[in-house]
Write an enzyme that holds these catalytic residues in place. Structure first.
Site, PDB file in Angstrom:
ATOM      1  N   CYS A  97       0.820  -1.213   0.000  1.00  0.00           N
ATOM      2  CA  CYS A  97       0.000   0.000   0.000  1.00  0.00           C
ATOM      3  C   CYS A  97       0.852   1.259   0.000  1.00  0.00           C
ATOM      4  O   CYS A  97       0.340   2.345  -0.227  1.00  0.00           O
ATOM      5  CB  CYS A  97      -0.963   0.003   1.183  1.00  0.00           C
ATOM      6  SG  CYS A  97      -0.185   0.255   2.784  1.00  0.00           S
ATOM      7  N   CYS A 131      -1.845   5.293  11.396  1.00  0.00           N
ATOM      8  CA  CYS A 131      -0.676   6.190  11.311  1.00  0.00           C
ATOM      9  C   CYS A 131       0.088   6.179  12.636  1.00  0.00           C
ATOM     10  O   CYS A 131       1.314   6.061  12.651  1.00  0.00           O
ATOM     11  CB  CYS A 131      -1.113   7.609  10.970  1.00  0.00           C
ATOM     12  SG  CYS A 131      -1.889   7.756   9.345  1.00  0.00           S
TER      13      CYS A 131
END
Length: 163
Positions: A33, A106
């Site tokens: 990704c 994140c």
């Protein structure tokens, strides 16, 4: 998430870049990704304790990952390895406020890179893959080198660097 805090962290990004003389390096992410974070750590002796003197990072990912990594490199300064290992993704991203569900990864990636660096340094060997780190990658070279190499072996990533 506090958008003003995010913009401030991006405007005044701290500790971005490689650290050639680092004592420890950790990398996490997925070349599939494209989200990856590499964290470098340098220690110093302070009052007979080994503490983190400085940290730097590189990130391929969204603005939130960059902001969390920047903030985390400041938060861990002056902490012992054990203190830094005790920090959660939520604590590392706290100055940005609660992250939305789509951005929680994140903070987890930054936590994973921190753990990978600290655990690899403790063992003197490459860090093992963890849930917060879908893939541990080669610690040598730059993050761009690692991402590019992963793409060459898997045939899924193309990186174009422009000046």
């Amino acid at each position: 998430m506090d958008e003003a805090a995010l913009q401030q962290a991006l405007t005044d990004t701290q500790n971005l870049g490689e650290m050639p003389d680092a004592d420890a390096v950790g990398t996490v992410g997925s070349p599939d990704c494209g989200d990856m974070v590499r964290l470098w750590i340098k220690y110093k002796d302070k009052d007979g304790k080994k503490v983190i003197d400085k940290a730097s990072f590189q990130s391929f990912g969204c603005q939130t990952a960059i902001a969390v990594a920047s903030i985390a490199t400041e938060l861990i300064r002056g902490k012992t390895k054990e203190e830094a290992l005790s920090l959660s993704a939520e604590e590392l991203s706290k100055p940005l406020g609660p992250l939305p569900p789509m951005k929680i990864h994140c903070g987890q990636m930054v936590e994973g890179a921190l753990r990978a660096a600290l655990e690899a340094e403790q063992k003197g060997a490459p860090a093992a893959t963890t849930p917060a780190a879908p893939m541990a990658v080669d610690q040598s070279g730059t993050l761009a080198d690692a991402l590019s190499a992963a793409g060459k072996t898997q045939g899924k990533i193309k990186i174009v660097l422009t000046s």
